[in-house]
Motif scaffolding. Structure first.
Motif, PDB file in Angstrom:
ATOM      1  N   PHE A 166       0.825  -1.201   0.000  1.00  0.00           N
ATOM      2  CA  PHE A 166       0.000   0.000   0.000  1.00  0.00           C
ATOM      3  C   PHE A 166       0.861   1.252   0.000  1.00  0.00           C
ATOM      4  O   PHE A 166       0.611   2.205  -0.759  1.00  0.00           O
ATOM      5  CB  PHE A 166      -0.930  -0.005   1.216  1.00  0.00           C
ATOM      6  CG  PHE A 166      -1.622   1.309   1.470  1.00  0.00           C
ATOM      7  CD1 PHE A 166      -2.586   1.768   0.606  1.00  0.00           C
ATOM      8  CD2 PHE A 166      -1.276   2.079   2.571  1.00  0.00           C
ATOM      9  CE1 PHE A 166      -3.223   2.983   0.831  1.00  0.00           C
ATOM     10  CE2 PHE A 166      -1.903   3.291   2.798  1.00  0.00           C
ATOM     11  CZ  PHE A 166      -2.876   3.745   1.934  1.00  0.00           C
ATOM     12  N   PRO A 217      -2.888   2.830  -5.636  1.00  0.00           N
ATOM     13  CA  PRO A 217      -3.822   2.409  -4.584  1.00  0.00           C
ATOM     14  C   PRO A 217      -5.166   1.924  -5.120  1.00  0.00           C
ATOM     15  O   PRO A 217      -5.725   0.940  -4.624  1.00  0.00           O
ATOM     16  CB  PRO A 217      -3.975   3.681  -3.733  1.00  0.00           C
ATOM     17  CG  PRO A 217      -2.711   4.426  -3.937  1.00  0.00           C
ATOM     18  CD  PRO A 217      -2.310   4.157  -5.362  1.00  0.00           C
ATOM     19  N   VAL A 254      -8.580  -0.149   2.593  1.00  0.00           N
ATOM     20  CA  VAL A 254      -7.622   0.644   1.816  1.00  0.00           C
ATOM     21  C   VAL A 254      -8.322   1.798   1.116  1.00  0.00           C
ATOM     22  O   VAL A 254      -7.797   2.924   1.048  1.00  0.00           O
ATOM     23  CB  VAL A 254      -6.886  -0.259   0.807  1.00  0.00           C
ATOM     24  CG1 VAL A 254      -5.964   0.567  -0.080  1.00  0.00           C
ATOM     25  CG2 VAL A 254      -6.084  -1.339   1.529  1.00  0.00           C
TER      26      VAL A 254
END
Length: 308
Positions: free
Chosen positions: A81, A264, A284
């Motif tokens: 991430f 992302p 996320v």
């Protein structure tokens, strides 16, 4: 002899009955009700559901189990991430200033009145924005090809070896070129529209004072379109953090250069649709939404403070 009579005092207006007041209070809701319903359905409900998913984890034993903030802790310790976030941050810091700078120069040139064929150039520069992102990426991906595309044809025609635009070292710059080509016209239109509403009296005063073109740009035009610059910057920041279409399409052309965690958004897509990790994917996405919101709000505050 007649005497003037004092005017009769106006009787106080009686308040409308309660039933009429209730009808008036509900009239406004009748107008905004459809918008509120659609807004709640397509905006608030998905956010609420994503937050709900991020607080659970689908386990082999126990099924969908409440885990609180464990998913957020795992995401903050996820190297994939952070690498994807660092990649789009680099993309943002390099591509956005170049794109906005080109758009601003074009808008100033169109507004100067010294450019022949202004209408043609305005339409020609805005036209790439009308091309869908998928089509634009496929078109540029074909031109980037070293075996079958424009780069390969140049290598064969001139017997040279140009760097591969789809190599791991250059693919991010190639994506930046595609995004710049797509959105220069969009931002140019924002700046040009703001320039067209500047009062001509300011230009007349500058001409009387003997100000040159550069002085007019720095002292009149740029301060006057500061709000448009802030808006375009915020839109570009949001778009950079949402980068998805270009790397997703180029992935099949750029072998071993674009991974499933390249950005992302691409990472959340891969987690949800390829890894079936819907809860972690929602986590996320929520974190990226918060990061984007904070950065965009900070840019807005700074732009407003400078404008004051």
């Amino acid at each position: 002899m007649t005497t003037l009579q004092p005017p009769a005092a106006a009787e106080p207006r009686s308040a409308p009955p309660p039933a009429k007041r209730d009808r008036r209070s509900w009239t406004g809701w009748g107008f905004i009700g459809p918008f509120v319903a659609v807004f709640a359905l397509v905006f608030l409900a998905p956010i609420a559901y994503s937050i709900y998913l991020s607080l659970y984890r689908n386990q082999l034993i126990g099924g969908n189990t409440f885990v609180g903030l464990d998913n957020y802790k795992a995401a903050l310790q996820d190297d994939q991430f952070w690498e994807s976030l660092g990649r789009v941050s680099l993309f943002l810091c390099v591509q956005v200033p170049i794109m906005l700078g080109i758009a601003l120069l074009v808008a100033l040139a169109l507004d100067s009145g010294r450019l022949y064929g202004k209408s043609f150039f305005r339409i020609a520069i805005f036209l790439p924005y009308a091309v869908p992102a998928v089509v634009a990426t496929l078109m540029w991906g074909f031109m980037y090809g070293t075996e079958y595309g424009l780069v390969g044809d140049i290598n064969q025609a001139f017997d040279v070896t140009l760097p591969d635009p789809l190599s791991p070292d250059l693919v991010l710059a190639s994506i930046g070129n595609i995004v710049t080509w797509e959105f220069v016209g969009y931002n140019m239109l924002i700046f040009y529209s703001a320039l067209r509403v500047i009062p001509h009296s300011l230009y007349e005063a500058a001409e009387i004072d003997g100000a040159g073109q550069f002085r007019v740009i720095t002292a009149i035009k740029l301060p006057a379109i500061r709000g448009a610059l802030v808006i375009a910057t915020i839109f570009s920041i949001i778009g950079s953090f949402q980068l998805f279409n270009e790397p997703n399409i180029l992935r099949k052309l750029a072998r071993n250069a674009i991974t499933t965690d390249y950005t992302p958004n691409f990472y959340t897509y891969s987690l949800s649709f390829n890894g079936q990790q819907h809860n972690y994917s929602a986590t996320v996405a929520i974190i990226m939404g918060l990061i984007t919101m904070v950065i965009a709000y900070a840019v807005q505050l700074r732009g407003m403070r400078k404008g004051a």
